[in-house]
Design a protein around this motif. Structure first.
Motif, mmCIF file in Angstrom:
data_model
loop_
_atom_site.group_PDB
_atom_site.id
_atom_site.type_symbol
_atom_site.label_atom_id
_atom_site.label_comp_id
_atom_site.label_asym_id
_atom_site.label_seq_id
_atom_site.Cartn_x
_atom_site.Cartn_y
_atom_site.Cartn_z
ATOM 1 N N THR A 1 -3.471 91.681 0.537
ATOM 2 C CA THR A 1 -3.742 90.968 1.777
ATOM 3 C C THR A 1 -2.958 91.624 2.906
ATOM 4 N N VAL A 2 -3.684 92.020 3.935
ATOM 5 C CA VAL A 2 -3.061 92.660 5.100
ATOM 6 C C VAL A 2 -3.206 91.690 6.271
ATOM 7 N N SER A 3 -2.083 91.139 6.684
ATOM 8 C CA SER A 3 -2.120 90.115 7.721
ATOM 9 C C SER A 3 -0.757 89.996 8.377
ATOM 10 N N SER A 4 -0.776 89.664 9.655
ATOM 11 C CA SER A 4 0.476 89.433 10.375
ATOM 12 C C SER A 4 0.836 87.946 10.333
ATOM 13 N N GLY B 1 1.329 95.781 -8.259
ATOM 14 C CA GLY B 1 1.645 96.304 -6.938
ATOM 15 C C GLY B 1 0.958 95.629 -5.769
ATOM 16 N N GLY B 2 0.059 94.709 -6.020
ATOM 17 C CA GLY B 2 -0.593 94.030 -4.917
ATOM 18 C C GLY B 2 0.351 93.065 -4.214
ATOM 19 N N GLY B 3 -0.111 92.516 -3.097
ATOM 20 C CA GLY B 3 0.715 91.568 -2.370
ATOM 21 C C GLY B 3 0.291 91.434 -0.928
ATOM 22 N N LEU B 4 1.175 90.828 -0.141
ATOM 23 C CA LEU B 4 0.948 90.597 1.281
ATOM 24 C C LEU B 4 1.749 91.618 2.086
ATOM 25 N N VAL B 5 1.085 92.252 3.032
ATOM 26 C CA VAL B 5 1.751 93.252 3.878
ATOM 27 C C VAL B 5 1.223 93.126 5.300
ATOM 28 N N GLN B 6 2.055 93.480 6.252
ATOM 29 C CA GLN B 6 1.647 93.434 7.651
ATOM 30 C C GLN B 6 0.793 94.654 8.001
ATOM 31 N N PRO B 7 -0.055 94.536 8.998
ATOM 32 C CA PRO B 7 -0.838 95.695 9.440
ATOM 33 C C PRO B 7 0.075 96.870 9.758
#
Length: 121
Positions: free
Chosen positions: A118-121, A8-14
């Motif tokens: 990872t939480v990043s725009s 379930g992990g991954g990259l997502v926007q704030p």
């Protein structure tokens, strides 16, 4: 032996959401408690949320009201619903389980391999 598999992990926007899952398998007699820890870059591992087999939960102050932990004792699985994610939530998230294993009912603790969030725009 006991295995833990995280997903379930991954990259997502704030402001976005992710759901982490952890499945325990193997010679498990019963689970006492499960937990999620995280290790941000350059920092030490820290407790995020903890849940007992009775469903009693405990959260780190920095995730209060944003994250929700749940457990399925029959399936030996645990989930972490993460909402309103912030860049500072970026970390490797680890599943931890405190259980009784085998026919001799030995108490043991296991860790998953970790999943990157990872939480990043």
């Amino acid at each position: 032996q006991v295995q833990l598999v995280e997903s379930g992990g991954g990259l997502v926007q704030p402001g976005g959401s992710l759901r982490l899952s952890c499945a325990a398998s193997g010679s498990i007699s019963s689970i006492n408690a499960m937990a999620w820890y995280r290790q941000p870059p350059g920092k030490e591992r820290e407790l995020v949320a903890h849940i007992t087999s009775a469903g009693i939960t405990n959260y780190a102050e920095f995730v209060q009201g944003r994250f929700a932990i749940s457990i399925d004792n029959a399936k030996h699985t645990m989930s972490l619903q993460m909402n309103s994610l912030k860049p500072e939530d970026t970390a490797v998230y680890y599943c931890n389980v405190d259980l009784i294993r085998g026919i001799h009912r030995v108490a043991a603790e296991y860790w998953g391999q970790g999943t990157q969030v990872t939480v990043s725009s």
